[in-house]
Design an enzyme around this catalytic site. Structure first.
Site: not given
Lengths: 317, 317
Positions: B85, B143, B283-285
């Site tokens: 990210i 997240e 994840g992590e956006g």
């Protein structure tokens, strides 16, 4: 591509702070970029977009929703920074070059004979070949040419056979689409004796901007610069190379699937899975330009992330 | 959204130097952005990514391929700029904020009772709500939380019923997947009395980072900041809002379709068509962050292109 660089990039990918495979296609993209750039840490911060513009004799057959003058008007629009591709180039930090190829001398109407002479097609190929900057780490070939979806449909028909390669282009109505189909059929029939040779297909049914795109894709290959393919017309140019020498497009990724009817089918023929599918059908290299962002994201993750060891993160079970 | 801004953006779109509709979904995206930003020339040059991290009591049930310590280790990795990210935020010029939510105090194991107290869930919602920068013109909630695909699967099961919402997350094997399914079933059964209320579903089966994402999406709505939804977990958070108040996600676009098994099904429930589908499941956006580039391209074209009149280009037939 460089096998050692691919192996090194794959090894690096396996150590980055993410579950194996969690970046999906971005991982494959970055490794592929590494292979062509000859490094385990590829870059994509010097993308180049080259647009080639040409005019088509076949517009006399009423195959476009726009008058042929629009080709030159759009070239002026590119120069003033007003077109979609200007905005996309700026967004992704790409160099943008525009090559207007003898706009006041359209190709011959291919329904009446070959669109170009040998000298003309060779000159267009050369212009494309020389357009690739040796500094670029990623290349997009785009086009502008009223009438050129008809030319691209004729090329696809000649290379792959079958029917239904013509589509609505910039937005022709049913009658216009029938005129496009008729022009394609007439072009294939008129030039039938030469249709066994992909380069003759390019000469007889293509246009200067289409030949230049083929030359540019080849030029990028020589310079080991990875290419993002744009839509139907760019892929028709690319298909000529692939037919002439299978594997010629190994340094190319499909940027997007266009809304132009037969593009999905052409991508399938090329064995290319598009990165994006957002219904674009503009040309100018716009779909491929949008995909520059995806490649930049892929390369940034691959080349910039820390490994589990560097970051002190526990690897998975 | 602002109806006058939408009408003005639609009018502008119709005059830009391109065939009508030729930018496909980019046109709709830009008009939608204009509606929420209240302007006919939307921007996307101040994107904000907020990552929320939380730990989950349900990890005691062996539902993840990674140990729970990895949540904190990855938060440290975010701080050092080593995660995916970080690279994506840099690529698209996004501000990146990381909110670690009481990592040393995991939620309760939801198979044995509610994951959070009322005070805990409200605090997490508040943290998310306040995380949205008033300056941002585009927002992504991401997240990090070992165990949170199990929590998201439980939420989806409670909201929509049916089976098969659990997937392989960061990469569990068949036995791990069966443990996830068992945990989801146990969580629903244990908290059965409260499953009619979406906010109670969030409290009982969610986690702090999931509640914070819901709070952030709501906060963005209040501030009229358009949101790009990330993957399965972010969409589970969003689904709580949509169930509680249909239309609550009108300011959200789906950034991508994740490879996490049930994400496509969840997007269908939300009525959202993803911008990208590249097999990400990190994840992590990260998937939404990658889609920032698409939105930036859309907005750049819409707000930066010249009209036919400005550029002196003839319009189509």
């Amino acid at each position: 591509p460089d096998a050692a660089a691919i192996a090194a990039a794959e090894a690096r990918n396996g150590q980055l702070t993410k579950p194996p495979g969690a970046l999906g296609r971005l991982e494959k993209l970055a490794i592929w970029m590494g292979g062509w750039q000859g490094t385990d840490k590829p870059t994509a911060d010097k993308p180049q977009i080259a647009i080639f513009a040409g005019n088509h004799g076949v517009t006399a057959k009423g195959v476009s929703a726009f008058p042929a003058e629009v080709t030159a008007q759009m070239v002026a629009n590119f120069a003033h920074g007003g077109a979609a591709i200007n905005q996309l180039a700026r967004t992704f930090g790409a160099r943008l070059d525009v090559h207007a190829l003898e706009l006041d001398r359209p190709t011959a109407d291919f329904t009446e004979g070959p669109a170009m002479t040998e000298a003309e097609v060779v000159e267009a190929l050369r212009r494309g070949h020389e357009a690739v900057s040796p500094d670029a780490d990623l290349f997009v070939a785009g086009e502008m040419g009223i009438g050129n979806t008809t030319s691209a449909a004729a090329i696809a028909t000649a290379l792959y056979g079958g029917f239904g390669w013509a589509g609505r282009g910039t937005g022709v109505d049913d009658a216009g689409l029938r005129r496009k189909e008729a022009a394609v059929a007439a072009g294939i029939e008129k030039n039938a004796a030469l249709m066994g040779d992909p380069l003759e297909v390019l000469r007889c049914l293509g246009g200067r901007e289409i030949a230049a795109m083929a030359g540019a894709i080849l030029g990028a290959r020589m310079a080991r610069v990875p290419v993002i393919l744009d839509g139907f017309i760019a892929c028709a140019a690319a298909a000529v190379l692939e037919k002439a020498a299978p594997g010629a497009l190994d340094h190319c990724v499909a940027g997007h699937q266009s809304a132009e009817g037969a593009h999905a089918r052409l991508l399938e023929k090329l064995g290319k899975e598009p990165l994006l599918n957002l219904g674009l059908r503009l040309g100018e290299g716009s779909g491929a330009a949008l995909a520059i962002g995806v490649v930049q994201g892929a390369v940034a993750c691959h080349s910039g992330m820390l490994t589990f060891a560097e970051a002190g993160v526990a690897a998975g079970a």
